[in-house]
Design an enzyme around this catalytic site. Structure first.
Site, PDB file in Angstrom:
ATOM      1  N   GLY B  47       6.466  -6.968 -14.665  1.00 49.86           N
ATOM      2  CA  GLY B  47       6.631  -6.489 -13.398  1.00 49.86           C
ATOM      3  C   GLY B  47       7.636  -5.386 -13.622  1.00 49.86           C
ATOM      4  N   GLY B  49       9.072  -4.271 -10.549  1.00 56.22           N
ATOM      5  CA  GLY B  49       9.917  -4.123  -9.073  1.00 56.22           C
ATOM      6  C   GLY B  49      11.250  -3.869  -9.497  1.00 56.22           C
ATOM      7  N   GLY B  52      12.275  -6.231 -12.297  1.00 60.58           N
ATOM      8  CA  GLY B  52      11.722  -5.618 -13.580  1.00 60.58           C
ATOM      9  C   GLY B  52      11.965  -4.330 -14.121  1.00 60.58           C
ATOM     10  N   HIS B 273       8.987 -14.335   8.839  1.00 61.55           N
ATOM     11  CA  HIS B 273       9.728 -13.359   9.513  1.00 61.55           C
ATOM     12  C   HIS B 273       9.300 -13.043  11.019  1.00 61.55           C
ATOM     13  CE1 HIS B 273      11.682  -9.400  10.452  1.00 61.55           C
ATOM     14  NE2 HIS B 273      12.257  -9.722   9.309  1.00 61.55           N
ATOM     15  N   SER B 291      11.023  -3.777  11.584  1.00 65.33           N
ATOM     16  CA  SER B 291      12.449  -4.127  11.217  1.00 65.33           C
ATOM     17  C   SER B 291      13.090  -5.181  12.110  1.00 65.33           C
ATOM     18  CB  SER B 291      13.208  -3.054  11.009  1.00 65.33           C
ATOM     19  OG  SER B 291      14.528  -3.315  10.783  1.00 65.33           O
ATOM     20  N   ARG B 337      16.160 -15.744  11.839  1.00 65.75           N
ATOM     21  CA  ARG B 337      14.931 -15.682  11.377  1.00 65.75           C
ATOM     22  C   ARG B 337      13.875 -16.912  11.768  1.00 65.75           C
ATOM     23  NH1 ARG B 337      14.326 -11.906   6.061  1.00 65.75           N
ATOM     24  NH2 ARG B 337      15.328  -9.897   6.934  1.00 65.75           N
ATOM     25  N   GLU B 432      12.458 -12.115  -7.233  1.00 66.26           N
ATOM     26  CA  GLU B 432      11.811 -13.149  -6.165  1.00 66.26           C
ATOM     27  C   GLU B 432      11.153 -14.202  -7.077  1.00 66.26           C
ATOM     28  OE1 GLU B 432       9.738 -11.228  -2.965  1.00 66.26           O
ATOM     29  OE2 GLU B 432       9.059 -13.086  -2.215  1.00 66.26           O
ATOM     30  N   ARG B 442      16.501 -17.131   2.928  1.00 65.61           N
ATOM     31  CA  ARG B 442      17.341 -16.153   2.547  1.00 65.61           C
ATOM     32  C   ARG B 442      17.820 -15.186   3.634  1.00 65.61           C
ATOM     33  NH1 ARG B 442      15.876 -10.736   2.159  1.00 65.61           N
ATOM     34  NH2 ARG B 442      13.651 -11.099   2.505  1.00 65.61           N
ATOM     35  N   LEU B 448      17.085  -7.655  -2.160  1.00 64.47           N
ATOM     36  CA  LEU B 448      16.957  -6.462  -2.917  1.00 64.47           C
ATOM     37  C   LEU B 448      18.397  -6.808  -3.810  1.00 64.47           C
ATOM     38  CD1 LEU B 448      16.510  -3.620  -0.432  1.00 64.47           C
ATOM     39  CD2 LEU B 448      15.062  -4.967  -1.863  1.00 64.47           C
TER      40      LEU B 448
HETATM   41  C1  LIG Z   1       7.869  -5.604   4.163  1.00 60.59           C
HETATM   42  C2  LIG Z   1       9.040  -5.992   3.366  1.00 60.59           C
HETATM   43  C3  LIG Z   1      10.107  -5.730   3.768  1.00 60.59           C
HETATM   44  C4  LIG Z   1      11.476  -6.205   3.288  1.00 60.59           C
HETATM   45  N1  LIG Z   1      12.793  -5.815   3.371  1.00 60.59           N
HETATM   46  C5  LIG Z   1      13.794  -6.105   2.597  1.00 60.59           C
HETATM   47  C6  LIG Z   1      15.090  -5.579   2.877  1.00 60.59           C
HETATM   48  O1  LIG Z   1      15.310  -4.893   3.730  1.00 60.59           O
HETATM   49  N2  LIG Z   1      16.257  -6.135   2.240  1.00 60.59           N
HETATM   50  C7  LIG Z   1      15.781  -7.295   1.219  1.00 60.59           C
HETATM   51  O2  LIG Z   1      16.855  -7.238   0.723  1.00 60.59           O
HETATM   52  N3  LIG Z   1      14.703  -7.682   0.836  1.00 60.59           N
HETATM   53  C8  LIG Z   1      13.720  -7.218   1.545  1.00 60.59           C
HETATM   54  N4  LIG Z   1      12.355  -7.813   1.323  1.00 60.59           N
HETATM   55  C9  LIG Z   1      12.150  -8.548   0.018  1.00 60.59           C
HETATM   56  C10 LIG Z   1      12.242  -7.659  -1.092  1.00 60.59           C
HETATM   57  O3  LIG Z   1      11.611  -6.477  -0.896  1.00 60.59           O
HETATM   58  C11 LIG Z   1      11.451  -8.728  -2.301  1.00 60.59           C
HETATM   59  O4  LIG Z   1      11.900  -9.953  -2.079  1.00 60.59           O
HETATM   60  C12 LIG Z   1      11.895  -7.816  -3.568  1.00 60.59           C
HETATM   61  O5  LIG Z   1      11.677  -6.344  -3.510  1.00 60.59           O
HETATM   62  C13 LIG Z   1      11.086  -8.272  -4.825  1.00 60.59           C
HETATM   63  O6  LIG Z   1      11.427  -7.597  -6.155  1.00 60.59           O
HETATM   64  P1  LIG Z   1      10.758  -8.179  -7.200  1.00 60.59           P
HETATM   65  O7  LIG Z   1      11.378  -7.208  -8.371  1.00 60.59           O
HETATM   66  O8  LIG Z   1      11.460  -9.748  -7.668  1.00 60.59           O
HETATM   67  O9  LIG Z   1       9.135  -8.055  -7.385  1.00 60.59           O
HETATM   68  P2  LIG Z   1       8.185  -7.069  -6.886  1.00 60.59           P
HETATM   69  O10 LIG Z   1       8.818  -5.750  -6.344  1.00 60.59           O
HETATM   70  O11 LIG Z   1       7.248  -7.797  -5.864  1.00 60.59           O
HETATM   71  O12 LIG Z   1       7.564  -6.527  -8.326  1.00 60.59           O
HETATM   72  C14 LIG Z   1       6.700  -7.329  -8.821  1.00 60.59           C
HETATM   73  C15 LIG Z   1       5.906  -6.482  -9.974  1.00 60.59           C
HETATM   74  O13 LIG Z   1       5.470  -7.352 -10.854  1.00 60.59           O
HETATM   75  C16 LIG Z   1       4.193  -6.873 -11.239  1.00 60.59           C
HETATM   76  N5  LIG Z   1       3.385  -7.949 -11.367  1.00 60.59           N
HETATM   77  C17 LIG Z   1       3.049  -8.996 -10.556  1.00 60.59           C
HETATM   78  N6  LIG Z   1       2.023  -9.818 -11.267  1.00 60.59           N
HETATM   79  C18 LIG Z   1       1.712  -9.417 -12.224  1.00 60.59           C
HETATM   80  C19 LIG Z   1       0.949  -9.801 -13.241  1.00 60.59           C
HETATM   81  N7  LIG Z   1       0.256 -11.117 -13.157  1.00 60.59           N
HETATM   82  N8  LIG Z   1       0.646  -8.980 -14.451  1.00 60.59           N
HETATM   83  C20 LIG Z   1       1.419  -7.728 -14.673  1.00 60.59           C
HETATM   84  N9  LIG Z   1       2.324  -7.442 -13.540  1.00 60.59           N
HETATM   85  C21 LIG Z   1       2.496  -8.108 -12.395  1.00 60.59           C
HETATM   86  C22 LIG Z   1       3.806  -5.807 -10.128  1.00 60.59           C
HETATM   87  O14 LIG Z   1       2.939  -4.792 -10.617  1.00 60.59           O
HETATM   88  C23 LIG Z   1       5.218  -5.383  -9.621  1.00 60.59           C
HETATM   89  O15 LIG Z   1       5.518  -4.457 -10.529  1.00 60.59           O
HETATM   90  C24 LIG Z   1      11.353  -7.162   2.235  1.00 60.59           C
HETATM   91  C25 LIG Z   1       9.876  -7.689   1.906  1.00 60.59           C
HETATM   92  C26 LIG Z   1       8.866  -7.440   2.425  1.00 60.59           C
HETATM   93  C27 LIG Z   1       7.451  -7.584   2.339  1.00 60.59           C
END
Ligand SMILES: Cc1cc2nc3c(=O)[nH]c(=O)nc-3n(C[C@H](O)[C@H](O)[C@H](O)COP(=O)(O)OP(=O)(O)OC[C@H]3O[C@@H](n4cnc5c(N)ncnc54)[C@H](O)[C@@H]3O)c2cc1C
Ligand code: FES
Lengths: 253, 644
Positions: B47, B49, B52, B273, B291, B337, B432, B442, B448
């Site tokens: 991952g 994100g 990661g 949401h 938003s 929410r 997440e 949350r 973030l």
């Molecule tokens: C539309 C939207 C708006 C949001 N706005 C906000 C905000 O304003 N403020 C806030 O705090 N939060 C917000 N959130 C929540 C927040 O964006 C997420 O909870 C957070 O970004 C998750 O980050 P992460 O690094 O855990 O995972 P992610 O960013 O989801 O990254 C997951 C990673 O894992 C990889 N991956 C997944 N499965 C596999 C697999 N099986 N094999 C290999 N790679 C894999 C993907 O390629 C990716 O790189 C929002 C969410 C959404 C949907």
């Protein structure tokens, strides 16, 4: 609505590829362009044919994963809009729509409409960052940044790295993409120490990846979904010149 | 489906002593790895994100040998890119009474007292360093004319602690982390594997030692080994099919790890949401978030009369029901929410919803435009209005927006201890994907913060304590556990391709999604959950009998990718409903109709349910074990939320 969709089909890099025609009916004007392709793919699957491969993820215009050349235009007819945000109401019932992948030498076709854009990551690796390891940052308010600089940096940083600029450019240049990063970081005090090396190294990586030179045709900015301006390329050229005049070299490999 | 009671669960890494110094003492107590040894230690991070990418970059900077994986064509495209609103930090730049303690307090309370105090305190404490780090990387946060950082108050918070970069905060933070990662890739400390998908975890002698990966371009299945594995694969909201998540978001990595022994905690805690663009038809492939900030000036209403036929602008005030303002006079349109979402569902269930299918409510800016002028509204929300118009074809300056709740975030995930280590030694889970510090709900702008806290600051410290015992004995390609894991994956791919049935993968995903949305969505009842629990195994059996996955296992096959993810969702969905059924209280995002206060608010039952429900896998379709980790509150006294 009903459309004739001519889609580029290519099984892999060895295959020459061809346009294949499909009729897609029962299309709602509220569908996005990718949802129209979803519908086509569902039908192909049930008919025992292979669905059309295309890249997408966020479907809200921010991840930069989608990107199709639609009727010869990168991301299609609507300005400042990614393919995933384009809706079928932009087309006329009965239209024939030609769908092709990004075409550029550094972006080989993987399958159908999917291309390999790894060359863009290579350009960033050459210097599109600030060298600050985790934990070594000063207090955020230690360095004020003029609001105009922060805003301008943001505008350039808004690039989503989709590669439309490359696809649109007759030279297959990625100068708009590269310039956006150079401008974003160069505009901020945090990016200043590496401004010279960044510009030189990113330019070298850009050329090495096989992207063409810029001849100021402006096709790139016309299709850019985030409206990155040509002025960023001017800024980039200036930074390269400045670095050369100051006798800066690139970072040793 | 039943479950059996397992042994209580204890967080052995939990610190004690004064709250304020727990993290500092925990770090001091962690063994270190000397810099020369780090080069010999290999870490897999799945991952890219916020969690990661920040972890992989930081581990690379420290000198470990890191392999990083993501399914997109570039690490920069992870779903975090889509976050809009902002990131919280207890900087107290506004002098409005914020502090680490207040952010801690708000998070514990906002989570409806279902999170660990120690973890939440650490999160609040680290929040300030995240902002420093991101600014130093060149993240272009919004600034005031004096050159200092701007903040806003978000999601009903009483202090202004949310840092933002227009409506693209997630993008800018992720690009910062991606650039840090790129620097390490260039330096050779991180090897990047884009367009790869983790399909299984390799456990050898009780330790996580590697992953099975399918190369999405060539179709090749391979194994990668390391001294530790970090999962940062995001949330599982797409189990509902329609959500605000990116299309590829999936549960496969965490679900496969769960099947290999990692406990799955609180799967039923999902966040819905309130302000998303409603579904426009059967073709709908995803939902778009508008938003939360829109509720600052927009007024939510529906017609009083279910049979109302007039256009919204022609409906006079007396025939409109501003139901949030009516029910919650002091918070009005700004209620949290979960409350706003449930209220919207209720008026639509009463037949008063608007738009296609009656699944929508108005979010009206007419009064704001009168009061502030069109220009001011445009400055605040112009880009959102434009996005809305692009999708719906309607102009929100002229007609009220239509909104409806949608699945957005999952608080549940793999259980981890204070060190972010799962119940499998050597398997760490961040962002997440873990069951997180958010309890049952949350707060806005806190995901973030948590992703970056985990990746930049927590994991790189805590993982050292584990790696100090490494390097562990080499696992050769011929190792039976490795061979078995790989052949399991190959066999599954073969099975998916060989059903050759008559239904598409998406048709199953849609059916599963609507089942969950109806029975395990905003409001859950025993009857509905029992129905879902009966139906899910049937649907799963039907999937394996009737799914049609065209193409082959060689080369890029997007139907095959989706099929594997949906197959895992079909297993996870059952645990989600079971968890929801067993938790007969309401808390945060989990609302059981049977447990509400006289005025319809979520009624928590602390005497019985103040615990983390961590589930142990025993086989598909066999009763899982429930392991309870009890929660104690020494600093914030649990109270009943009230927004009346
Ligand atoms: C539309 C939207 C708006 C949001 N706005 C906000 C905000 O304003 N403020 C806030 O705090 N939060 C917000 N959130 C929540 C927040 O964006 C997420 O909870 C957070 O970004 C998750 O980050 P992460 O690094 O855990 O995972 P992610 O960013 O989801 O990254 C997951 C990673 O894992 C990889 N991956 C997944 N499965 C596999 C697999 N099986 N094999 C290999 N790679 C894999 C993907 O390629 C990716 O790189 C929002 C969410 C959404 C949907
Ligand atoms: S799918 Fe993300 S920008 Fe189009």
């Amino acid at each position: 609505m009903r459309f004739t969709v001519r889609v580029w089909r290519q099984t892999g890099s060895e295959d020459a590829g061809r346009l294949v025609e499909y009729d897609v009916d029962d299309v709602s004007p509220d569908m996005s362009f990718l949802e129209m392709l979803d519908v086509l793919n569902e039908r192909l699957t049930l008919r025992g044919e292979e669905p059309v491969a295309f890249d997408h993820d966020c479907r809200e215009g921010i991840c930069g994963m989608c990107g199709l050349t639609i009727n010869g235009v990168a991301h299609g007819p609507r300005r400042a809009t990614t393919t995933c945000q384009l809706h079928m109401r932009e087309f006329t019932d009965g239209d024939t729509i030609v769908v092709e992948p990004w075409r550029a030498a550094p972006f080989p076709v993987v399958r159908d409409l999917v291309v390999d854009r790894g060359a863009l990551d290579e350009v960033v690796r050459a210097g599109g960052y600030v060298s600050v390891s985790t934990g070594s940052a000063p207090e955020a308010h230690a360095t004020p940044v003029a609001r105009a600089d922060a805003d301008k940096a943001f505008e350039s940083a808004a690039c989503i790295g989709c590669g439309a600029c490359v696809a649109a450019c007759p030279n297959g240049s990625a100068m708009l993409f590269t310039a956006a990063k150079v401008t974003h970081l160069g505009r901020l005090p945090q990016g200043a120490p590496e401004r010279d090396t960044r510009a030189l190294d990113m330019l070298a990586a850009h050329d090495e990846a096989g992207f063409g030179g810029c001849t100021n045709t402006g096709e790139c900015t016309a299709v850019c979904p985030k409206g990155i301006p040509l002025a960023d390329i001017a800024q980039f050229n200036q930074d390269v010149l400045r670095a050369s005049l100051r006798g800066a070299g690139g970072r040793p490999a | 489906m039943r479950y059996d009671e397992g042994e209580p669960l204890v967080d052995r890494a939990a610190p004690d002593g004064p709250l304020e110094t727990r993290w500092e003492r925990a770090r001091f107590g962690t063994r270190l790895v000397n810099p020369a040894n780090r080069r010999r230690l290999r870490v897999i991070v799945v991952g890219t994100g916020l969690a990661g990418a920040s972890a992989a970059a930081t581990l690379g900077e420290l000198g470990y040998r890191v392999s990083s994986f993501c399914y997109q064509d570039s690490p920069r495209r992870a779903h975090s890119i889509a976050a809009q609103g902002g990131i919280n930090a207890a900087k107290n730049y506004r002098n409005d009474g914020d502090s680490v303690y207040r952010l801690f307090y708000d998070t514990v309370k906002g989570g409806d007292f279902r999170a660990r105090e120690s973890n939440v305190y650490r999160l609040a404490e680290i929040s300030t360093a995240i902002i420093d780090q991101c600014v130093a990387q060149g993240v272009p946060f919004a600034r005031e004319y004096g050159g200092l950082l701007d903040t806003r108050s978000f999601g009903g918070a009483q202090v202004s602690r949310t840092f933002y970069a227009r409506g693209q905060t997630g993008q800018q933070l992720l690009l910062g982390a991606y650039q840090a990662l790129s620097r390490q890739i260039a330096a050779g400390t991180v090897t990047m594997h884009p367009r790869t998908e983790m399909l299984d975890l390799v456990v050898v002698d009780g330790r996580a030692r590697g992953v099975v990966i399918r190369d999405l371009v060539t179709g090749e299945v391979s194994t990668h080994t390391a001294d530790a594995v970090v999962l940062a694969t995001g949330g599982y909201g797409n189990v509902f099919h329609l959500s605000t998540n990116a299309k590829g978001c999936n549960a496969t990595a965490i679900w496969r790890a769960h099947r290999r022994g990692a406990l799955f905690a609180n799967p039923c805690y999902t966040q819905i949401h309130p302000t998303c663009i409603p579904v426009s038809g059967d073709h709908q492939s995803k939902l778009t978030l508008m938003s939360e900030s829109l509720r600052n000036d927009g007024r939510v209403w529906v017609p009083v009369d279910p049979d109302e036929r007039r256009a919204p602008g022609d409906i006079p005030a007396e025939d409109r029901d501003y139901y949030l303002e009516r029910t919650y006079p002091s918070f009005g349109n700004l209620v949290p929410r979960d409350i706003a979402s449930r209220a919207a569902k209720k008026v639509c269930d009463d037949g008063r919803g608007v738009g296609p299918g009656g699944l929508g409510v108005y979010l009206d800016f007419a009064d704001a435009i009168d009061r502030l002028g069109r220009e001011a509204v445009e400055t605040r929300y112009g880009n959102l209005f434009e996005m809305y118009q692009r999708i719906t074809g309607e102009d929100p300056y002229q007609v009220p927006m239509r909104i409806y709740p949608a699945v957005h975030y999952t608080m549940g995930g793999l259980w981890v201890d204070y060190d972010l280590q799962s119940t499998i030694p050597g398997l760490f889970v961040i962002g997440e994907a873990n069951f997180s510090d958010h309890g049952a709900n949350r707060l806005g702008a806190s995901a973030l913060m948590q992703g970056l806290a985990d990746g930049y600051f927590v994991l790189p410290n805590t993982i050292a304590g584990y790696l100090a015992d490494g390097p562990f004995p080499e696992v050769t390609d011929a190792h039976p556990d490795l061979v078995a894991a790989r052949s399991d994956v190959e066999e599954r791919v073969r099975r998916l391709l060989s059903v050759e049935g008559d239904r598409t993968v998406d048709s199953f995903h849609r059916e599963l999604g609507s089942l969950l949305w109806d029975h395990c969505g905003m409001e859950r009842t025993e009857e509905g959950l029992r129905h879902a629990l009966e139906r899910i195994p049937e649907l799963r059996a039907e999937f394996w009998r009737r799914v049609r996955v065209p193409g082959s296992g060689e080369g890029l096959n997007q139907s095959l990718e989706r099929a594997g993810r949906v197959a895992d969702f079909l297993e996870l969905a059952e645990l989600l409903c079971l968890d929801a059924l067993h938790r007969t209280e309401s808390c945060g995002g989990h609302f059981r109709a049977e447990s509400q206060t006289p005025d319809g608010e979520a009624l928590r039952r602390d005497d019985e349910f103040a615990y983390v429900a961590a589930w142990e896998y025993t086989g598909t379709g066999t009763p899982p074990l429930l392991r309870r980790e009890s929660l104690t509150f020494e600093h914030v006294e649990p109270t009943q939320r009230s927004y009346q």
